[in-house]
Design a protein around this motif. Structure first.
Motif, PDB file in Angstrom:
ATOM      1  N   GLN A   1       0.809  -1.210   0.000  1.00 23.58           N
ATOM      2  CA  GLN A   1       0.000   0.000   0.000  1.00 23.58           C
ATOM      3  C   GLN A   1       0.846   1.264   0.000  1.00 23.58           C
ATOM      4  O   GLN A   1       0.418   2.312  -0.470  1.00 23.58           O
ATOM      5  N   LYS A   2       2.054   1.167   0.539  1.00 24.17           N
ATOM      6  CA  LYS A   2       2.930   2.335   0.590  1.00 24.17           C
ATOM      7  C   LYS A   2       3.779   2.488  -0.672  1.00 24.17           C
ATOM      8  O   LYS A   2       4.468   3.503  -0.831  1.00 24.17           O
ATOM      9  N   SER A   3       3.727   1.493  -1.551  1.00 20.94           N
ATOM     10  CA  SER A   3       4.512   1.523  -2.794  1.00 20.94           C
ATOM     11  C   SER A   3       5.978   1.836  -2.517  1.00 20.94           C
ATOM     12  O   SER A   3       6.614   2.605  -3.232  1.00 20.94           O
ATOM     13  N   ASN A   4       6.534   1.229  -1.459  1.00 24.63           N
ATOM     14  CA  ASN A   4       7.905   1.564  -1.105  1.00 24.63           C
ATOM     15  C   ASN A   4       8.913   0.473  -1.468  1.00 24.63           C
ATOM     16  O   ASN A   4      10.022   0.457  -0.961  1.00 24.63           O
ATOM     17  N   PHE A   5       8.498  -0.428  -2.355  1.00 22.83           N
ATOM     18  CA  PHE A   5       9.480  -1.308  -2.982  1.00 22.83           C
ATOM     19  C   PHE A   5       8.938  -1.779  -4.317  1.00 22.83           C
ATOM     20  O   PHE A   5       7.722  -1.906  -4.505  1.00 22.83           O
ATOM     21  N   ALA A   6       9.841  -1.975  -5.268  1.00 24.64           N
ATOM     22  CA  ALA A   6       9.440  -2.388  -6.608  1.00 24.64           C
ATOM     23  C   ALA A   6       9.312  -3.906  -6.662  1.00 24.64           C
ATOM     24  O   ALA A   6      10.118  -4.628  -6.083  1.00 24.64           O
TER      25      ALA A   6
END
Length: 276
Positions: free
Chosen positions: A212-217
């Motif tokens: 949800q935080k889009s903090n890893f690809a």
């Protein structure tokens, strides 16, 4: 012959049903034009690859059940392809590149400006589009001066009683949530005997990284063997109908707010507050 474009949205609020002359003469100062954006990509062994586009269409259909008939809100044809390259290699995935999708959004924004419209909503139902649409929205704003809004179907709230905590954290693709909605809207498109359950080991391996935080690809091959993230086995059409009702009311309220919003009023409001 059964028509595809039936129901209130497609009968009354579908902008392409109007003639050029009708669009030319319609009031545009307080109009809002919605571009639904989905994807054609794999959703495991049980859901159609058209799932995200179906969700964009059906959530809007539900929302218009809660919008006054005279509201100046219009819907463009859904854009069925998105940036789905995280699913490439899985059969049935048809992806646009980031550059292509951004160019399409920009071209539609330019065309809206030429037709005299002022407000554009990018109504997105595919998580892989989100980051790009955030950037594209500002680029359209800068070039065209349109007021550009964004809304993600996956970002709408759902009652805690409908989805487990694990599903809320990790069930982002083809799990309980999406399966329940498609079961409610297109039951014949769901293969109920092939519903999988698969969660990645993200919670065990990281204290901070979350989808949800889009903090890893990531790509789907990094996080799933089955092609889904979640538990489709707990899905039901009844649950989907409850979610549709909740989403419809939320989206309707937000659409009315966007239709009435004037970005030029923000500086005046701030100035007034400072003077006060």
């Amino acid at each position: 012959m059964k028509r595809r474009y039936s129901g209130r949205v497609w009968e009354d609020q579908f902008l392409p049903r109007l003639s050029s002359a009708e669009i030319q003469s319609m009031p545009k100062k307080d109009s809002l034009v919605i571009l639904p954006i989905g994807a054609v990509e794999q959703h495991g062994p049980h859901l159609p690859v058209f799932t995200d586009t179906l969700l964009a269409e059906t959530v809007l259909e539900e929302a218009f059940n809660h919008i006054p008939s005279d509201a100046n809100i219009w819907v463009l044809p859904p854009l069925p392809y998105g940036k789905s390259n995280e699913h490439l290699g899985r059969a049935g995935t048809f992806s646009l590149s980031s550059a292509t999708l951004q160019s399409v959004i920009m071209d539609i924004g330019r065309s809206m400006k030429e037709s005299g419209f002022r407000r554009l909503l990018l109504f997105n139902a595919h998580g892989g589009n989100s980051d790009l649409l955030n950037m594209a929205a500002r680029e359209v704003r800068l070039e065209t001066d349109l007021m550009v809004f964004r809304m993600n179907v996956g970002g709408l709230s759902v009652e805690e009683s409908l989805l487990s905590e694990m599903e809320r954290l990790l069930g982002i693709h083809g799990g309980d949530y999406e399966t329940s909605l498609i079961m409610a809207a297109y039951p014949n498109w769901v293969k109920e005997g092939e519903m999988p359950e698969e969660y990645p080991e993200l919670l065990k391996n990281s204290k901070f990284l979350r989808f949800q935080k889009s903090n890893f690809a990531w790509t789907i091959n990094d996080v799933s063997s089955s092609g889904i993230l979640g538990n489709a086995k707990t899905a039901s059409a009844e649950k989907g109908r409850k979610i549709y009702e909740l989403h419809g009311k939320q989206v309707a309220e937000m659409l009315i707010d966007m239709m009435n919003f004037e970005i030029d009023s923000l500086i005046e409001k701030v100035s007034a507050e400072i003077r006060g």
